[in-house]
Design a protein around this motif. Structure first.
Motif, mmCIF file in Angstrom:
data_model
loop_
_atom_site.group_PDB
_atom_site.id
_atom_site.type_symbol
_atom_site.label_atom_id
_atom_site.label_comp_id
_atom_site.label_asym_id
_atom_site.label_seq_id
_atom_site.Cartn_x
_atom_site.Cartn_y
_atom_site.Cartn_z
ATOM 1 N N THR A 129 -8.407 -4.992 0.988
ATOM 2 C CA THR A 129 -7.719 -4.707 -0.228
ATOM 3 C C THR A 129 -6.489 -3.917 -0.236
ATOM 4 O OG1 THR A 129 -10.097 -4.513 -1.476
ATOM 5 C CG2 THR A 129 -7.928 -3.762 -2.746
ATOM 6 N N HIS A 130 -5.360 -4.716 -0.860
ATOM 7 C CA HIS A 130 -4.088 -4.088 -0.678
ATOM 8 C C HIS A 130 -3.425 -4.280 -2.006
ATOM 9 C CE1 HIS A 130 -4.105 -4.494 3.947
ATOM 10 N NE2 HIS A 130 -4.635 -5.521 3.743
ATOM 11 N N THR A 131 -2.249 -3.375 -2.154
ATOM 12 C CA THR A 131 -1.687 -3.388 -3.366
ATOM 13 C C THR A 131 -0.204 -3.521 -2.939
ATOM 14 O OG1 THR A 131 -2.802 -1.525 -4.265
ATOM 15 C CG2 THR A 131 -0.402 -2.075 -5.081
ATOM 16 N N PHE A 132 0.466 -4.796 -3.518
ATOM 17 C CA PHE A 132 1.904 -5.426 -3.400
ATOM 18 C C PHE A 132 2.573 -4.970 -4.693
ATOM 19 C CE2 PHE A 132 -1.077 -8.794 -1.383
ATOM 20 C CZ PHE A 132 -0.993 -8.442 -0.199
ATOM 21 N N LYS A 133 3.971 -4.259 -4.153
ATOM 22 C CA LYS A 133 4.620 -3.775 -5.144
ATOM 23 C C LYS A 133 6.039 -4.182 -5.145
ATOM 24 C CE LYS A 133 5.872 0.541 -7.555
ATOM 25 N NZ LYS A 133 5.735 1.859 -7.600
ATOM 26 N N TRP A 134 6.777 -4.832 -6.213
ATOM 27 C CA TRP A 134 8.158 -5.029 -6.051
ATOM 28 C C TRP A 134 8.790 -3.974 -7.159
ATOM 29 C CZ3 TRP A 134 4.087 -8.245 -5.541
ATOM 30 C CH2 TRP A 134 4.262 -9.197 -4.533
ATOM 31 N N GLU A 135 9.768 -3.365 -6.712
ATOM 32 C CA GLU A 135 10.588 -2.365 -7.424
ATOM 33 C C GLU A 135 12.033 -2.437 -7.362
ATOM 34 O OE1 GLU A 135 9.644 2.307 -7.727
ATOM 35 O OE2 GLU A 135 11.053 2.022 -6.119
ATOM 36 N N ASP B 90 0.808 -1.263 0.035
ATOM 37 C CA ASP B 90 -0.078 -0.070 0.016
ATOM 38 C C ASP B 90 0.804 1.307 0.114
ATOM 39 O OD1 ASP B 90 -2.222 -1.638 0.173
ATOM 40 O OD2 ASP B 90 -2.338 -1.545 2.258
ATOM 41 N N GLY B 91 2.051 1.142 -0.705
ATOM 42 C CA GLY B 91 2.734 2.434 -0.872
ATOM 43 C C GLY B 91 3.832 2.502 0.256
ATOM 44 N N ASN B 92 3.651 1.555 1.240
ATOM 45 C CA ASN B 92 4.844 1.754 2.119
ATOM 46 C C ASN B 92 5.970 0.846 2.015
ATOM 47 O OD1 ASN B 92 3.161 3.844 3.778
ATOM 48 N ND2 ASN B 92 1.809 1.989 4.332
#
Length: 504
Positions: free
Chosen positions: A134-140, A110-112
């Protein structure tokens, strides 16, 4: 069957027993990219280069995900929005090969940012807690402003998501179909669905447990569709009232209305039909095809008549909707005409002849015009020597106008040589249909030539060296010629006779 369409979509999820399945703990969801692509979930990727699926050194199986090729001060990211059913952990395996302390693989929820990795990191598993919702998972993968080291990339594999909340959803290619069409319903539900139960109001079948069933509708109308889905623990339902609109080919259209007796000189005429429900356009049909063309695809149309057409025609109309062209209406019979007008004047007149009343017109009541003509009188002296075209114009009670022409030749002589009386040469019938007889009443006593001319002075028939006596009786067939005025010209050493005929 219902009318008054409105759209109302009901979607709800509950923890229920589905098809007598006993309550159990929801299973975790896994992404290991063994599909060879990113189709298993709604993955999003971006930055200066997209992540991609590779078969180079995966943690398990054949495939894993790798960051895109980027340069200084650039990023490559991969993300997924996920509905978590209950609080659990997310775990995944990762590998990094980068400049130690400057280029990083970073993981966000979630952006953290939750954690990051840099340098040479062999495959290792990590796990982090996630709450329900609802969550957003992000790999950068991030590079700083200078220097590259190692493979300059990051990899992830074998992601174990928390239990997913399911959501029923379906689509079709369109919601507008026709009676007896085959409709395919596509399950687009979210989550690890294992069971489907469909209800199709008005459909055949009216229920189904297939994931993507095919249904037909025998009757037009607007029909509800309901989908229940389950993963064995949770049930979700999507219900759309009046989702399907089923139509049928239009019924026979009302007979067109408009003028049915038409003067050819008017050029065009307008027609209309009574509108029908659910029609998108109308097809107008004029027969025969050479009668003209029809302009218009609504309840109103204009017929542009061919300038050479005379006779009977029919006009029909059919309604069109998304199911096709309906049955054509009963025909409107239309007669296109011109008044039948003819004119037969005397062929020759002396210039010394006083003005005289023109005759030989049919029907009466029209007007003469041309050189030397005034108030129906012809003045040879005013017209002058030579051939003169006289026009007779007639307008009928329907205000339809037509005309006919004939030629008068003004000569210096009172007659034509010493030829026998014109009345002794008879042509009958006249007017005719192209079949007629020439009969001589006296003996001319010489061989003559017979020619028949059109008004354009073109010879359409010729016969030479004919012996003419009191028994002369010759049948001629010119039925192949166009209707109009023609001239019979008989010439010899002592004879010059001109007679006019009309072919109708």
């Amino acid at each position: 069957m219902k009318r008054g369409k409105f759209l109302s979509v009901l979607i709800f999820s509950t923890v229920l027993i589905f098809n007598s399945v006993q309550a159990q703990i929801k299973t975790e969801s896994i992404e290991d990219w063994e599909t060879g692509n990113m189709s298993q979930y709604d993955w999003q990727t971006g930055g200066q280069a997209d992540w991609y699926i590779t078969d180079q050194d995966p943690y398990e199986g054949v495939y894993c995900a790798q960051s895109g090729l980027i340069y200084d001060n650039q990023t490559s990211w991969l993300s997924l929005e996920f509905d978590v059913y209950s609080a659990e952990n997310i775990s995944f395996w990762l590998k990094v090969s980068s400049e130690q302390g400057w280029d990083f693989l970073r993981f966000y929820i979630d952006g953290n940012m939750i954690n990051d990795w840099s340098g040479e990191v062999s495959w290792q598993q990590v796990s982090y807690p996630v709450s329900a919702g609802t969550h957003t998972f992000k790999w950068e993968y991030y590079k700083d402003g200078s220097i590259s080291s190692g493979a300059d990339a990051a990899w992830i594999d074998y992601i174990v998501f928390p239990p997913m909340e399911i959501e029923a959803f379906f689509t079709t290619d369109t919601v507008y179909y026709c009676e007896n069409d085959i409709v395919t319903f596509y399950d687009q539900s979210v989550g690890p669905i294992t069971e489907w139960y469909w209800t199709f109001e008005g459909g055949m079948p009216n229920t189904s447990t297939e994931q993507n069933p095919e249904v037909t509708y025998e009757n037009e109308g607007e029909w509800d569709v309901i989908l229940h889905v389950s993963d064995g623990v949770e049930t979700s339902t999507m219900s759309i009232p009046d989702y399907m609109t089923i139509g049928s080919v239009p019924e026979i259209a009302p007979t067109p209305t408009g003028i049915s007796l038409l003067c050819a000189s008017w050029g065009s005429s307008s027609y209309s039909t009574t509108g029908m429900s659910g029609i998108t356009s109308y097809d107008w049909l004029l027969e025969p095809a050479n009668a003209g063309t029809v302009a218009g695809t609504s309840t109103n149309a204009t017929v542009i008549w061919d300038e050479n057409f005379l006779g009977d025609a029919t006009l029909k109309v059919a309604g069109i909707n998304y199911c096709g062209v309906g049955e054509y209406s009963e025909p409107l019979n239309i007669s296109v005409y011109l008044p039948e007008v003819s004119l037969m004047l005397i062929a020759f007149v002396s210039i010394s002849t006083p003005p005289f009343q023109l005759t030989g017109e049919s029907p009466p009541g029209g007007e003469f015009s041309g050189p030397g003509v005034s108030n129906g009188m012809f003045d040879p002296a005013a017209a002058g020597l030579g051939e003169h075209i006289i026009t007779y114009t007639y307008t009928d009670p329907n205000y339809c106008t037509n005309s006919a022409t004939d030629m008068i030749t003004v000569t210096e002589f009172t007659g034509v040589y010493d030829q026998p009386d014109y009345d002794e040469l008879v042509i009958y019938p006249n007017p005719n249909n192209g079949n007629f007889t020439i009969k001589a009443g006296i003996e001319i006593n010489e061989s003559v030539d017979l020619r028949i001319y059109s008004t354009l002075n073109k010879i359409v028939f010729e016969e030479k060296n004919i012996d003419v006596n009191q028994d002369f009786n010759k049948n001629i067939n010119l039925s192949n010629l166009a209707k109009g005025i023609y001239y019979v010209h008989i010439t010899g050493s002592k004879t010059d006779i001109v007679k006019k005929i009309i072919i109708r």
